[in-house]
Structure formats: structure tokens, C-alpha cells
Scaffold this motif. Structure first.
Motif, PDB file in Angstrom:
ATOM      1  N   ILE A 111      14.801  -4.785   5.471  1.00  7.15           N
ATOM      2  CA  ILE A 111      13.787  -4.084   4.670  1.00  7.15           C
ATOM      3  C   ILE A 111      14.241  -2.648   4.417  1.00  7.15           C
ATOM      4  N   ARG A 112      14.687  -2.003   5.470  1.00 12.90           N
ATOM      5  CA  ARG A 112      15.144  -0.606   5.339  1.00 12.90           C
ATOM      6  C   ARG A 112      16.311  -0.496   4.365  1.00 12.90           C
ATOM      7  N   GLN A 113      17.225  -1.448   4.420  1.00  8.78           N
ATOM      8  CA  GLN A 113      18.368  -1.424   3.502  1.00  8.78           C
ATOM      9  C   GLN A 113      17.904  -1.568   2.057  1.00  8.78           C
ATOM     10  N   LYS A 114      16.929  -2.436   1.807  1.00  5.06           N
ATOM     11  CA  LYS A 114      16.387  -2.588   0.453  1.00  5.06           C
ATOM     12  C   LYS A 114      15.710  -1.294  -0.002  1.00  5.06           C
ATOM     13  N   GLN A 174      10.726   5.271   6.284  1.00  5.89           N
ATOM     14  CA  GLN A 174      10.499   6.484   5.492  1.00  5.89           C
ATOM     15  C   GLN A 174      11.665   7.462   5.564  1.00  5.89           C
ATOM     16  N   ASN A 175      12.182   7.681   6.749  1.00  9.16           N
ATOM     17  CA  ASN A 175      13.302   8.588   6.939  1.00  9.16           C
ATOM     18  C   ASN A 175      14.576   7.758   6.861  1.00  9.16           C
ATOM     19  N   LEU A 176      15.320   7.939   5.802  1.00  8.81           N
ATOM     20  CA  LEU A 176      16.457   7.056   5.515  1.00  8.81           C
ATOM     21  C   LEU A 176      17.784   7.595   6.027  1.00  8.81           C
ATOM     22  N   ASP A 177      17.742   8.653   6.816  1.00  9.14           N
ATOM     23  CA  ASP A 177      18.940   9.238   7.402  1.00  9.14           C
ATOM     24  C   ASP A 177      19.394   8.382   8.579  1.00  9.14           C
ATOM     25  N   ASP A 178      20.522   7.714   8.455  1.00  8.27           N
ATOM     26  CA  ASP A 178      21.007   6.805   9.499  1.00  8.27           C
ATOM     27  C   ASP A 178      21.275   7.500  10.822  1.00  8.27           C
TER      28      ASP A 178
END
Length: 186
Positions: free
Chosen positions: A53-56, A96-100
Motif C-alpha cells: 500500500i505504501r509503495q502505491k 503519510q510520511n514517505l521518507d524511507d
């Protein structure tokens, strides 16, 4: 409804069972959001876990000017450890926070939240969750009722009194046990 691709977009994630049962209600929600926000809305039902989900979300963020996502039904929860690595809690900031670099897998399989995550963290997108409190058909019926009320509110079929009760956050108060409840505001 045709929207130009340069506009912002919203992504709706729905588990397959919920979508199969509530296709018309979810499509109506999509159209309501398009009408309200004048934006494109995409529906995703093909995912396997929180990471997919996060990757999408990240893919849509980089290609479709994604501003937020709505998680409907049986969507995986993400557990995060607090800063000290103790006590896990459910944390949708993962979506929400997309910083890996902010999300490191801990030995317990949960995530250690690093680099100053918390209320001061900057999230790239917002997210909301429509999750049932019951399982099975009863849970799907809860979602149906919510989506119907949401639509009725958006189309002025129901109105709410504009009253509010405000209670200051324990994070703002010096002593969470020494407080005076705020007054009702009309």
C-alpha cells in the motif's frame, strides 16, 4: 467526469471483499470527492500488505500529485515502536510520511520510528481510515451506513448543529491530571 492530470489526486484503498459488496457506495464516495475537491480520485483494491500500500502511495505521489489517501475496510495496520523502542502502537503515519529513512524494521517486526517522527514531522500526504468495529457482514454494514451518511451530509440531506466541546490536549497541558474541562461552545 474528466479532470485534467495536473490537478491533485486522492487515492482510495479498499479491501476486495468490501469493494465487491459496496462498489456502488464507494463509487459514489469517489464522485462526491471529485465534486467537492475538483480532483481526480483513484480506487485501489490490489495490494497484499502495508508495504505494498505504501509503495502505491509513493508511486501515485510521484506521478499523480497525490495529496491523500482513504483506507476503507480491512486495511493492514502498521505497528510502530516509540522512540525508546518500547510499547508498540498503531501508526498510520507509515502511509503519510514517505521518507524511507524514518521507518526501520525492529526485531519484533514492528517499525522503530526515527528522525524526530511525531507531531512535528512533515507528512507528504494525509490519510484517513474508515474501519469497522465489527467483523464480517456486520462490519460491512457499518461501512455502508457511514458512506450513506457521508453522502447525505455532502448533499445537504442531513445537517448537524454547529456545537463543539473542546478539551485541551494532554500534550499541551503541563500536568494531564490537573485540568479543567473546557466549556461547551455554541
Amino acid at each position: 467526469k474528466k479532470i485534467t492530470p495536473s490537478k491533485n489526486s486522492v487515492l482510495i484503498f479498499v479491501d476486495k471483499n468490501t469493494y465487491q459488496t459496496l462498489t456502488s457506495e464507494i463509487t459514489r464516495l469517489k464522485n462526491d470527492i471529485i465534486d467537492d475537491l475538483k480532483t481526480e480520485v483513484y480506487i485501489e483494491t490490489n495490494f497484499t500488505d502495508a508495504a505494498s500500500i505504501r509503495q502505491k502511495i509513493k508511486n501515485y505521489y510521484s506521478t499523480k500529485v497525490l495529496i491523500g489517501s482513504i483506507l476503507i475496510g480491512e486495511i493492514p495496520y502498521v505497528f510502530a515502536n516509540n522512540i525508546q523502542g518500547e510499547k508498540s502502537h498503531i501508526d498510520d503515519q507509515f502511509y503519510q510520511n514517505l521518507d524511507d529513512e524514518s521507518w526501520v524494521v525492529a526485531p519484533n517486526g514492528h517499525f522503530d520510528v526515527e528522525y524526530g517522527m511525531g507531531p512535528e514531522a512533515l507528512n507528504e500526504v494525509w490519510s484517513g481510515r474508515i474501519a469497522p468495529t465489527k467483523s464480517g457482514e456486520a462490519g460491512i454494514e457499518q461501512i455502508r451506513q457511514y458512506l450513506n451518511k457521508n453522502h447525505d451530509y455532502r448533499t445537504d440531506k442531513i445537517k448537524f448543529q454547529q456545537k463543539m466541546f473542546y478539551f485541551g490536549s494532554v500534550f499541551i497541558n503541563d500536568n494531564p491530571f490537573d485540568y479543567t474541562p473546557s466549556e461547551k461552545i455554541n
